[in-house]
Design a protein around this motif. Structure first.
Motif, PDB file in Angstrom:
ATOM      1  N   GLY A  58       1.527 -22.280  98.356  1.00 54.14           N
ATOM      2  CA  GLY A  58       2.900 -22.655  98.675  1.00 54.14           C
ATOM      3  C   GLY A  58       3.865 -22.052  97.681  1.00 54.14           C
ATOM      4  O   GLY A  58       3.740 -20.897  97.268  1.00 54.14           O
ATOM      5  N   LYS A  59       4.819 -22.863  97.268  1.00 51.11           N
ATOM      6  CA  LYS A  59       5.825 -22.416  96.309  1.00 51.11           C
ATOM      7  C   LYS A  59       5.189 -22.173  94.943  1.00 51.11           C
ATOM      8  O   LYS A  59       4.222 -22.831  94.578  1.00 51.11           O
ATOM      9  CB  LYS A  59       6.904 -23.503  96.204  1.00 51.11           C
ATOM     10  CG  LYS A  59       8.101 -23.136  95.355  1.00 51.11           C
ATOM     11  CD  LYS A  59       9.115 -24.266  95.383  1.00 51.11           C
ATOM     12  CE  LYS A  59      10.289 -23.971  94.462  1.00 51.11           C
ATOM     13  NZ  LYS A  59      11.273 -25.073  94.446  1.00 51.11           N
ATOM     14  N   GLY A  60       5.731 -21.224  94.202  1.00 56.09           N
ATOM     15  CA  GLY A  60       5.277 -21.058  92.825  1.00 56.09           C
ATOM     16  C   GLY A  60       4.760 -19.687  92.459  1.00 56.09           C
ATOM     17  O   GLY A  60       4.440 -19.437  91.293  1.00 56.09           O
TER      18      GLY A  60
ATOM     19  N   PRO B   2       8.458 -19.938 101.471  1.00 55.11           N
ATOM     20  CA  PRO B   2       8.532 -19.997 100.003  1.00 55.11           C
ATOM     21  C   PRO B   2       9.092 -18.686  99.456  1.00 55.11           C
ATOM     22  O   PRO B   2       9.109 -17.665 100.146  1.00 55.11           O
ATOM     23  CB  PRO B   2       7.076 -20.187  99.592  1.00 55.11           C
ATOM     24  CG  PRO B   2       6.289 -19.544 100.682  1.00 55.11           C
ATOM     25  CD  PRO B   2       7.073 -19.772 101.947  1.00 55.11           C
ATOM     26  N   TYR B   3       9.546 -18.707  98.221  1.00 61.80           N
ATOM     27  CA  TYR B   3      10.050 -17.492  97.593  1.00 61.80           C
ATOM     28  C   TYR B   3       9.561 -17.430  96.155  1.00 61.80           C
ATOM     29  O   TYR B   3       9.326 -18.444  95.497  1.00 61.80           O
ATOM     30  CB  TYR B   3      11.574 -17.412  97.659  1.00 61.80           C
ATOM     31  CG  TYR B   3      12.285 -18.740  97.597  1.00 61.80           C
ATOM     32  CD1 TYR B   3      12.564 -19.349  96.378  1.00 61.80           C
ATOM     33  CD2 TYR B   3      12.667 -19.399  98.769  1.00 61.80           C
ATOM     34  CE1 TYR B   3      13.212 -20.576  96.324  1.00 61.80           C
ATOM     35  CE2 TYR B   3      13.319 -20.625  98.722  1.00 61.80           C
ATOM     36  CZ  TYR B   3      13.584 -21.206  97.495  1.00 61.80           C
ATOM     37  OH  TYR B   3      14.217 -22.423  97.440  1.00 61.80           O
ATOM     38  N   ALA B   4       9.409 -16.208  95.666  1.00 61.81           N
ATOM     39  CA  ALA B   4       8.805 -15.980  94.356  1.00 61.81           C
ATOM     40  C   ALA B   4       9.787 -16.228  93.218  1.00 61.81           C
ATOM     41  O   ALA B   4      11.000 -16.041  93.361  1.00 61.81           O
ATOM     42  CB  ALA B   4       8.280 -14.559  94.284  1.00 61.81           C
TER      43      ALA B   4
ATOM     44  N   GLU C 102      13.775 -18.933  89.257  1.00 60.96           N
ATOM     45  CA  GLU C 102      13.817 -19.289  90.679  1.00 60.96           C
ATOM     46  C   GLU C 102      15.177 -18.910  91.254  1.00 60.96           C
ATOM     47  O   GLU C 102      16.213 -19.152  90.617  1.00 60.96           O
ATOM     48  CB  GLU C 102      13.590 -20.793  90.847  1.00 60.96           C
ATOM     49  CG  GLU C 102      13.625 -21.263  92.292  1.00 60.96           C
ATOM     50  CD  GLU C 102      13.385 -22.758  92.434  1.00 60.96           C
ATOM     51  OE1 GLU C 102      13.209 -23.215  93.577  1.00 60.96           O
ATOM     52  OE2 GLU C 102      13.382 -23.463  91.409  1.00 60.96           O
TER      53      GLU C 102
ATOM     54  N   SER D 203      18.498 -19.417  93.053  1.00 65.46           N
ATOM     55  CA  SER D 203      19.304 -20.608  93.338  1.00 65.46           C
ATOM     56  C   SER D 203      20.770 -20.249  93.182  1.00 65.46           C
ATOM     57  O   SER D 203      21.111 -19.144  92.744  1.00 65.46           O
ATOM     58  CB  SER D 203      18.957 -21.739  92.367  1.00 65.46           C
ATOM     59  OG  SER D 203      19.351 -21.387  91.047  1.00 65.46           O
TER      60      SER D 203
ATOM     61  N   THR E  38      10.049 -13.253  99.644  1.00 66.77           N
ATOM     62  CA  THR E  38       9.395 -14.341 100.349  1.00 66.77           C
ATOM     63  C   THR E  38       8.016 -13.893 100.823  1.00 66.77           C
ATOM     64  O   THR E  38       7.738 -12.696 100.904  1.00 66.77           O
ATOM     65  CB  THR E  38      10.261 -14.824 101.532  1.00 66.77           C
ATOM     66  OG1 THR E  38       9.658 -15.967 102.137  1.00 66.77           O
ATOM     67  CG2 THR E  38      10.437 -13.739 102.579  1.00 66.77           C
TER      68      THR E  38
ATOM     69  N   LYS F 200       4.577 -16.115  91.116  1.00 67.31           N
ATOM     70  CA  LYS F 200       5.386 -15.385  90.133  1.00 67.31           C
ATOM     71  C   LYS F 200       5.135 -13.888  90.276  1.00 67.31           C
ATOM     72  O   LYS F 200       4.002 -13.469  90.516  1.00 67.31           O
ATOM     73  CB  LYS F 200       5.027 -15.832  88.706  1.00 67.31           C
ATOM     74  CG  LYS F 200       5.361 -17.272  88.390  1.00 67.31           C
ATOM     75  CD  LYS F 200       4.911 -17.614  86.979  1.00 67.31           C
ATOM     76  CE  LYS F 200       5.191 -19.071  86.644  1.00 67.31           C
ATOM     77  NZ  LYS F 200       4.689 -19.413  85.284  1.00 67.31           N
TER      78      LYS F 200
ATOM     79  N   LYS G 271      11.875 -22.156 106.285  1.00 65.96           N
ATOM     80  CA  LYS G 271      10.894 -22.915 105.485  1.00 65.96           C
ATOM     81  C   LYS G 271       9.846 -21.988 104.865  1.00 65.96           C
ATOM     82  O   LYS G 271       8.649 -22.292 104.828  1.00 65.96           O
ATOM     83  CB  LYS G 271      10.223 -24.007 106.336  1.00 65.96           C
ATOM     84  CG  LYS G 271      11.208 -25.059 106.853  1.00 65.96           C
ATOM     85  CD  LYS G 271      10.513 -26.124 107.677  1.00 65.96           C
ATOM     86  CE  LYS G 271      11.446 -27.261 108.046  1.00 65.96           C
ATOM     87  NZ  LYS G 271      12.629 -26.832 108.810  1.00 65.96           N
TER      88      LYS G 271
ATOM     89  N   PHE H 100      15.115 -20.251 103.335  1.00 64.19           N
ATOM     90  CA  PHE H 100      15.251 -21.708 103.376  1.00 64.19           C
ATOM     91  C   PHE H 100      15.236 -22.204 104.822  1.00 64.19           C
ATOM     92  O   PHE H 100      14.542 -23.164 105.156  1.00 64.19           O
ATOM     93  CB  PHE H 100      16.554 -22.115 102.686  1.00 64.19           C
ATOM     94  CG  PHE H 100      16.722 -23.594 102.539  1.00 64.19           C
ATOM     95  CD1 PHE H 100      16.103 -24.289 101.518  1.00 64.19           C
ATOM     96  CD2 PHE H 100      17.506 -24.314 103.438  1.00 64.19           C
ATOM     97  CE1 PHE H 100      16.256 -25.671 101.388  1.00 64.19           C
ATOM     98  CE2 PHE H 100      17.661 -25.684 103.327  1.00 64.19           C
ATOM     99  CZ  PHE H 100      17.036 -26.364 102.290  1.00 64.19           C
TER     100      PHE H 100
END
Length: 346
Positions: free
Chosen positions: A121-123, A236-238, A249, A251, A114, A125, A234, A231
């Motif tokens: 933001g998110k995304g 983001p994560y790589a 991602e 999950s 994170t 790599k 709040k 999460f």
């Protein structure tokens, strides 16, 4: 005289009845300590189970896997919790103290990378090589060509990277450093893996909570936490490049994909790593988390209540896992765990 005697007998009967009633309504307190990784789901389980069996209460201290291993070995708790399978030496120490110690897998979780990047933001790599070099201190700026090259389209700042890691004995650290060892021979040689390591650089945070808090309040930082903590905060994560060459991602699905291959070769004691597993959809930093329970329980009532809870967790509790971002156990592993729980004596 006879009146006094009758009053005395009546009073003794009343006291005895009150004592029996008090015992009948007394709670059985089960103490546990260890991993912060599964704390969100364990808290949910203990809360829900208290509604089913009102005679039992769980007291769980989220102090890190290292602390959990120490406390169960010292027998100051009824169960420990760890994200790291115990070594042969640790199991021998536990056996000398209290007999055979069992690993009871409960759920699987992803350890996510994170970050706090203003404007990004998110995304993000990351490849294994880039991630290990960030933690080595070889890549020090966010706009380093090696990061920018795999993140075209993201406006990365020229700011220094603030690296954050765990400061306590941590199963999350064991999973994360096990992954780095699996992708970086240099990391394996110079740093290694374990609940605690000598970090080349970085700031320390206590528990998954502490690391998440550091990331949330520190601009340009990067760290590792269990998915539920990112999460919840709040953060983001790589997307991480896996063994198959895909950026994945974290999950429930990608954690389950990581476990699919390993589950086919599950050892009887459940001590297995889920990092860097094959499979195009497999997320590369995942692990089982375990409850550590002595096979021979010294306290009959606590042992009985603990076993009843374990059966409930394996069936009803598992259904709650996805909502809290944990992956339920694979079916074959679940069947193996059921058999292991049945071997616990009290």
């Amino acid at each position: 005289m006879f009146k006094s005697l009758r009053k005395g007998i009546a009073l003794l009967a009343l006291v005895a009845a009150t004592a029996v009633a008090g015992q009948a309504g007394a709670e059985t307190l089960i103490n546990g300590a260890g991993a912060t990784f599964p704390y969100p789901i364990y808290s949910k389980w203990f809360s829900e189970y208290a509604k089913i069996d009102t005679s039992v209460k769980f007291n769980y201290q989220s102090i890190g896997s290292g602390g959990g291993i120490k406390q169960i070995t010292a027998q100051t708790v009824d169960f420990g919790a760890s994200d790291k399978p115990l070594s042969d030496e640790e199991l021998s120490a536990a056996a000398a103290a209290g007999g055979k110690l069992l690993h009871i897998p409960t759920v699987m979780g992803a350890v996510v990378v994170t970050y706090n990047l203003p404007g990004v933001g998110k995304g993000l790599k990351l490849t294994p090589e880039v991630l290990s070099d960030i933690y080595f201190g070889k890549i020090t700026k966010w706009n380093d060509p090696r990061i920018a090259g795999i993140n075209r389209g993201l406006r990365l700042p020229s700011s220094p990277i603030v690296v954050v890691h765990r400061s306590d004995g941590s199963g999350t650290t064991a999973i994360f450093t096990n992954y780095l060892c699996s992708v970086s021979p240099e990391w394996k040689t110079k740093v290694g893996t374990g609940t605690s390591v000598k970090w080349p650089i970085g700031l320390g945070g206590k528990g998954n909570e502490g690391v998440a808090g550091q990331i949330k309040t520190t601009a340009n930082s990067i760290g590792y936490v269990e998915l539920a903590y990112a999460f919840e905060n709040k953060l983001p994560y790589a997307f991480l490049k896996n063994q198959a060459g895909n950026f994945v991602e974290p999950s429930i699905a990608s954690t389950s994909a990581a476990a699919a291959g390993a589950a086919k070769h599950m050892p009887a004691d459940f001590r297995i790593a889920l990092v860097n597993q094959p499979g195009k959809n497999a997320y590369p930093i995942a692990g089982f988390t375990y409850l550590l329970v002595y096979q021979h329980q010294k306290n009959h009532e606590n042992g009985k209540k603990l076993v009843e809870f374990l059966h409930w967790a394996l069936n009803s509790g598992e259904k709650m896992a996805p909502a809290l971002l944990y992956a339920p156990l694979p079916v074959n592993v679940k069947k193996m765990v059921e058999k292991t729980i049945k071997t616990i004596k009290y």
